[in-house]
Design a protein around this motif. Structure first.
Motif, PDB file in Angstrom:
ATOM      1  N   MET A  12       0.850  -1.178   0.000  1.00 17.03           N
ATOM      2  CA  MET A  12       0.000   0.000   0.000  1.00 17.03           C
ATOM      3  C   MET A  12       0.895   1.240   0.000  1.00 17.03           C
ATOM      4  SD  MET A  12      -3.347   1.030   2.294  1.00 17.03           S
ATOM      5  CE  MET A  12      -2.968   0.232   3.787  1.00 17.03           C
ATOM      6  N   SER A  13       0.536   2.210  -0.840  1.00 13.17           N
ATOM      7  CA  SER A  13       1.308   3.452  -0.872  1.00 13.17           C
ATOM      8  C   SER A  13       0.902   4.346   0.300  1.00 13.17           C
ATOM      9  CB  SER A  13       1.077   4.183  -2.195  1.00 13.17           C
ATOM     10  OG  SER A  13      -0.179   4.821  -2.193  1.00 13.17           O
ATOM     11  N   TRP A  14       1.764   5.301   0.625  1.00 11.29           N
ATOM     12  CA  TRP A  14       1.459   6.218   1.727  1.00 11.29           C
ATOM     13  C   TRP A  14       0.217   7.050   1.436  1.00 11.29           C
ATOM     14  CZ3 TRP A  14       3.115   5.119   6.248  1.00 11.29           C
ATOM     15  CH2 TRP A  14       4.335   4.476   6.419  1.00 11.29           C
ATOM     16  N   ASP A  15      -0.049   7.321   0.154  1.00 21.02           N
ATOM     17  CA  ASP A  15      -1.264   8.069  -0.203  1.00 21.02           C
ATOM     18  C   ASP A  15      -2.524   7.316   0.226  1.00 21.02           C
ATOM     19  OD1 ASP A  15       0.052  10.257  -1.338  1.00 21.02           O
ATOM     20  OD2 ASP A  15       0.161   9.286  -3.304  1.00 21.02           O
ATOM     21  N   GLU A  16      -2.482   6.002   0.172  1.00 19.42           N
ATOM     22  CA  GLU A  16      -3.631   5.206   0.605  1.00 19.42           C
ATOM     23  C   GLU A  16      -3.852   5.333   2.121  1.00 19.42           C
ATOM     24  OE1 GLU A  16      -4.056   1.236  -1.410  1.00 19.42           O
ATOM     25  OE2 GLU A  16      -2.159   1.901  -2.312  1.00 19.42           O
ATOM     26  N   TYR A  17      -2.782   5.532   2.872  1.00 17.66           N
ATOM     27  CA  TYR A  17      -2.923   5.759   4.311  1.00 17.66           C
ATOM     28  C   TYR A  17      -3.636   7.090   4.566  1.00 17.66           C
ATOM     29  CZ  TYR A  17       0.158   1.847   5.384  1.00 17.66           C
ATOM     30  OH  TYR A  17       0.711   0.592   5.511  1.00 17.66           O
ATOM     31  N   ILE A  18      -3.343   8.088   3.756  1.00 21.70           N
ATOM     32  CA  ILE A  18      -4.028   9.384   3.875  1.00 21.70           C
ATOM     33  C   ILE A  18      -5.508   9.206   3.555  1.00 21.70           C
ATOM     34  CG2 ILE A  18      -4.225  11.720   2.906  1.00 21.70           C
ATOM     35  CD1 ILE A  18      -1.788  11.348   4.747  1.00 21.70           C
ATOM     36  N   ASP A  19      -5.818   8.470   2.484  1.00 19.33           N
ATOM     37  CA  ASP A  19      -7.214   8.196   2.133  1.00 19.33           C
ATOM     38  C   ASP A  19      -7.928   7.497   3.283  1.00 19.33           C
ATOM     39  OD1 ASP A  19      -6.712   9.286  -0.352  1.00 19.33           O
ATOM     40  OD2 ASP A  19      -6.475   7.338  -1.351  1.00 19.33           O
ATOM     41  N   ASN A  20      -7.249   6.543   3.909  1.00 17.82           N
ATOM     42  CA  ASN A  20      -7.830   5.817   5.034  1.00 17.82           C
ATOM     43  C   ASN A  20      -8.094   6.752   6.209  1.00 17.82           C
ATOM     44  OD1 ASN A  20      -7.521   4.253   7.690  1.00 17.82           O
ATOM     45  ND2 ASN A  20      -7.883   2.623   6.196  1.00 17.82           N
ATOM     46  N   GLY A  63      -7.909  17.424   6.347  1.00 23.55           N
ATOM     47  CA  GLY A  63      -6.507  17.399   5.974  1.00 23.55           C
ATOM     48  C   GLY A  63      -5.737  16.402   6.802  1.00 23.55           C
ATOM     49  N   ALA A  64      -4.715  15.811   6.189  1.00 23.79           N
ATOM     50  CA  ALA A  64      -3.867  14.867   6.906  1.00 23.79           C
ATOM     51  C   ALA A  64      -2.510  14.769   6.225  1.00 23.79           C
ATOM     52  CB  ALA A  64      -4.526  13.487   6.956  1.00 23.79           C
ATOM     53  N   ALA A  65      -1.514  14.451   7.035  1.00 22.29           N
ATOM     54  CA  ALA A  65      -0.162  14.241   6.512  1.00 22.29           C
ATOM     55  C   ALA A  65       0.511  13.148   7.327  1.00 22.29           C
ATOM     56  CB  ALA A  65       0.662  15.523   6.606  1.00 22.29           C
ATOM     57  N   ILE A  66       1.336  12.378   6.648  1.00 20.40           N
ATOM     58  CA  ILE A  66       2.194  11.401   7.308  1.00 20.40           C
ATOM     59  C   ILE A  66       3.614  11.767   6.916  1.00 20.40           C
ATOM     60  CG2 ILE A  66       2.823   8.977   7.595  1.00 20.40           C
ATOM     61  CD1 ILE A  66      -0.072   8.257   6.877  1.00 20.40           C
ATOM     62  N   ALA A  69       3.387  11.574   2.676  1.00 18.89           N
ATOM     63  CA  ALA A  69       2.131  11.722   1.936  1.00 18.89           C
ATOM     64  C   ALA A  69       1.291  12.775   2.638  1.00 18.89           C
ATOM     65  CB  ALA A  69       1.370  10.406   1.869  1.00 18.89           C
ATOM     66  N   ALA A  70       0.445  13.464   1.859  1.00 16.03           N
ATOM     67  CA  ALA A  70      -0.399  14.499   2.463  1.00 16.03           C
ATOM     68  C   ALA A  70      -1.581  14.806   1.559  1.00 16.03           C
ATOM     69  CB  ALA A  70       0.406  15.772   2.701  1.00 16.03           C
ATOM     70  N   SER A  71      -2.646  15.257   2.184  1.00 15.31           N
ATOM     71  CA  SER A  71      -3.776  15.789   1.434  1.00 15.31           C
ATOM     72  C   SER A  71      -3.339  17.153   0.892  1.00 15.31           C
ATOM     73  CB  SER A  71      -4.994  15.913   2.346  1.00 15.31           C
ATOM     74  OG  SER A  71      -4.720  16.813   3.399  1.00 15.31           O
ATOM     75  N   PRO A  72      -4.062  17.696  -0.097  1.00 17.13           N
ATOM     76  CA  PRO A  72      -3.618  18.950  -0.727  1.00 17.13           C
ATOM     77  C   PRO A  72      -3.330  20.097   0.245  1.00 17.13           C
ATOM     78  CG  PRO A  72      -5.349  17.973  -2.041  1.00 17.13           C
ATOM     79  CD  PRO A  72      -5.244  17.139  -0.778  1.00 17.13           C
ATOM     80  N   ASP A  73      -4.189  20.352   1.226  1.00 15.55           N
ATOM     81  CA  ASP A  73      -3.961  21.501   2.105  1.00 15.55           C
ATOM     82  C   ASP A  73      -2.867  21.266   3.141  1.00 15.55           C
ATOM     83  OD1 ASP A  73      -5.665  19.706   3.472  1.00 15.55           O
ATOM     84  OD2 ASP A  73      -6.389  21.315   4.766  1.00 15.55           O
ATOM     85  N   MET A  74      -2.468  20.021   3.336  1.00 16.97           N
ATOM     86  CA  MET A  74      -1.396  19.736   4.300  1.00 16.97           C
ATOM     87  C   MET A  74      -0.036  19.580   3.627  1.00 16.97           C
ATOM     88  SD  MET A  74      -2.704  19.939   7.274  1.00 16.97           S
ATOM     89  CE  MET A  74      -1.749  19.024   8.456  1.00 16.97           C
ATOM     90  N   LYS A  75       0.013  19.700   2.319  1.00 20.26           N
ATOM     91  CA  LYS A  75       1.303  19.604   1.619  1.00 20.26           C
ATOM     92  C   LYS A  75       2.203  20.788   1.946  1.00 20.26           C
ATOM     93  CE  LYS A  75      -0.227  16.679  -2.078  1.00 20.26           C
ATOM     94  NZ  LYS A  75       0.537  15.718  -2.774  1.00 20.26           N
ATOM     95  N   LYS A  76       1.637  21.821   2.566  1.00 20.99           N
ATOM     96  CA  LYS A  76       2.422  23.011   2.921  1.00 20.99           C
ATOM     97  C   LYS A  76       3.204  22.828   4.219  1.00 20.99           C
ATOM     98  CE  LYS A  76      -1.375  25.526   2.351  1.00 20.99           C
ATOM     99  NZ  LYS A  76      -2.236  26.687   2.581  1.00 20.99           N
TER     100      LYS A  76
END
Length: 138
Positions: A1-9, A22-25, A34-41
């Motif tokens: 599983m990619s880290w993006d899938e953990y964000i989706d979860n 929003g979420a980031a790992i 990995a991060a949702s769009p608003d947490m990429k900052k």
């Protein structure tokens, strides 16, 4: 599983209720996994400060993805829920957000709740992910 899938979860609704916007790992070295769009900052310096000494957060809260926050509760030493609960300062519309940070062996999980979600709801999401990552050696 990619880290993006953990964000989706992490961001998946519970009982048709959206808890997180929003979420980031991240790695504890400050790297963004990995991060949702608003947490990429979120920056490496912000991540490192979030998992460092929190004693100064009582007077001068941290910044998370550019949002100035104040500390609500430091539970990093609590084995049942090793999280840091924060509240953002009001945005231009006056909205505030609960932000929770949890750390596992190697990772840092950061989640931003909706305007309606409370700290306990966001903490539960973060803790569930932190617990899972620790069980996998992360």
């Amino acid at each position: 599983m990619s880290w993006d899938e953990y964000i989706d979860n992490l961001m998946a609704p519970e009982k048709n209720v959206t808890i997180l916007i929003g979420a980031a790992i991240c790695g504890q070295d400050g790297s963004l996994w990995a991060a949702s769009p608003d947490m990429k900052k979120i920056t490496p310096d912000e991540i490192k400060k979030l998992i460092g000494k929190t004693t100064s957060f009582h007077q001068c809260g941290p910044t998370v993805a550019g949002l100035k926050c104040m500390m609500l509760k430091d539970q990093y030493d609590d084995s049942k829920c090793p999280c840091l609960q924060l509240k953002s300062r009001p945005d231009a519309d006056g909205a505030t957000y609960n932000i929770v940070v949890g750390k596992s062996i190697q990772a840092v999980v950061v989640a931003k709740g909706t305007k309606e979600s409370n700290a306990a709801q966001v903490t539960k999401k973060v803790y569930t992910m932190v617990d899972y990552l620790q069980s996998k050696g992360y």
